[in-house]
Design a protein around this motif. Structure first.
Motif, mmCIF file in Angstrom:
data_model
loop_
_atom_site.group_PDB
_atom_site.id
_atom_site.type_symbol
_atom_site.label_atom_id
_atom_site.label_comp_id
_atom_site.label_asym_id
_atom_site.label_seq_id
_atom_site.Cartn_x
_atom_site.Cartn_y
_atom_site.Cartn_z
ATOM 1 N N VAL A 1 -35.129 64.676 -15.106
ATOM 2 C CA VAL A 1 -34.352 63.733 -14.286
ATOM 3 C C VAL A 1 -32.878 64.103 -14.328
ATOM 4 O O VAL A 1 -32.209 64.154 -13.283
ATOM 5 C CB VAL A 1 -34.574 62.276 -14.755
ATOM 6 C CG1 VAL A 1 -33.599 61.331 -14.088
ATOM 7 C CG2 VAL A 1 -36.013 61.843 -14.485
ATOM 8 N N ILE B 1 -30.539 65.262 -11.187
ATOM 9 C CA ILE B 1 -29.270 64.601 -10.858
ATOM 10 C C ILE B 1 -28.144 65.627 -10.791
ATOM 11 O O ILE B 1 -27.324 65.607 -9.866
ATOM 12 C CB ILE B 1 -28.957 63.485 -11.877
ATOM 13 C CG1 ILE B 1 -29.921 62.316 -11.681
ATOM 14 C CG2 ILE B 1 -27.513 63.016 -11.759
ATOM 15 C CD1 ILE B 1 -29.839 61.249 -12.745
ATOM 16 N N LEU C 1 -35.994 55.992 -14.506
ATOM 17 C CA LEU C 1 -36.379 57.027 -13.543
ATOM 18 C C LEU C 1 -37.462 57.937 -14.119
ATOM 19 O O LEU C 1 -38.407 58.309 -13.424
ATOM 20 C CB LEU C 1 -35.160 57.862 -13.140
ATOM 21 C CG LEU C 1 -34.198 57.218 -12.160
ATOM 22 C CD1 LEU C 1 -32.878 57.978 -12.115
ATOM 23 C CD2 LEU C 1 -34.804 57.134 -10.773
ATOM 24 N N LYS D 1 -36.068 63.116 -6.030
ATOM 25 C CA LYS D 1 -34.735 63.263 -5.434
ATOM 26 C C LYS D 1 -34.429 62.095 -4.499
ATOM 27 O O LYS D 1 -33.326 61.544 -4.521
ATOM 28 C CB LYS D 1 -34.625 64.583 -4.672
ATOM 29 C CG LYS D 1 -34.535 65.786 -5.566
ATOM 30 C CD LYS D 1 -34.455 67.067 -4.747
ATOM 31 C CE LYS D 1 -34.451 68.288 -5.640
ATOM 32 N NZ LYS D 1 -34.411 69.531 -4.888
ATOM 33 N N ILE E 1 -33.711 58.978 -6.506
ATOM 34 C CA ILE E 1 -32.376 59.047 -7.097
ATOM 35 C C ILE E 1 -31.317 58.732 -6.042
ATOM 36 O O ILE E 1 -30.362 57.994 -6.307
ATOM 37 C CB ILE E 1 -32.128 60.425 -7.742
ATOM 38 C CG1 ILE E 1 -33.016 60.576 -8.978
ATOM 39 C CG2 ILE E 1 -30.666 60.612 -8.102
ATOM 40 C CD1 ILE E 1 -33.053 61.973 -9.568
ATOM 41 N N LYS F 1 -28.818 55.572 -6.202
ATOM 42 C CA LYS F 1 -27.368 55.779 -6.133
ATOM 43 C C LYS F 1 -26.751 54.859 -5.070
ATOM 44 O O LYS F 1 -25.706 54.243 -5.296
ATOM 45 C CB LYS F 1 -27.074 57.244 -5.811
ATOM 46 C CG LYS F 1 -25.649 57.566 -5.431
ATOM 47 C CD LYS F 1 -24.700 57.465 -6.582
ATOM 48 C CE LYS F 1 -23.334 58.022 -6.167
ATOM 49 N NZ LYS F 1 -22.257 57.418 -6.891
#
Length: 80
Positions: free
Chosen positions: A8, A12, A33, A48, A51, A55
């Motif tokens: 993870v 990131i 996550l 992805k 994430i 965000k």
């Protein structure tokens, strides 16, 4: 689980480099996550996307220092 957390974090870092997202999640988010990645059997592309969405939500929920949120919340509690 530690390998998944590393995965993870690497993902990131990749997104930060390629898409300039400036992602800096707390450790608790990394752990969540990693759990989602394992439990939902996500692909790398799905991770992805998760994430990116996290965000977005994280940025929308962020409150600047000194912003009056307590006053608004207290006012709405006292109203009928």
């Amino acid at each position: 689980m530690e390998d998944t957390k590393i995965k993870v974090r690497d993902t990131i870092a990749e997104l930060n480099d390629t898409e300039n997202l400036d992602i800096d999640f707390p450790d608790s988010y990394i752990e969540d996550l990693a759990k989602a990645y394992i439990n939902k059997e996500l692909t790398d592309d799905e991770l992805k996307e998760l994430i990116r969405k996290l965000k977005n939500a994280y940025d929308r929920a962020h409150v600047e220092a000194g912003e009056a949120v307590g006053t608004v919340a207290a006012q709405s509690v006292g109203e009928p």
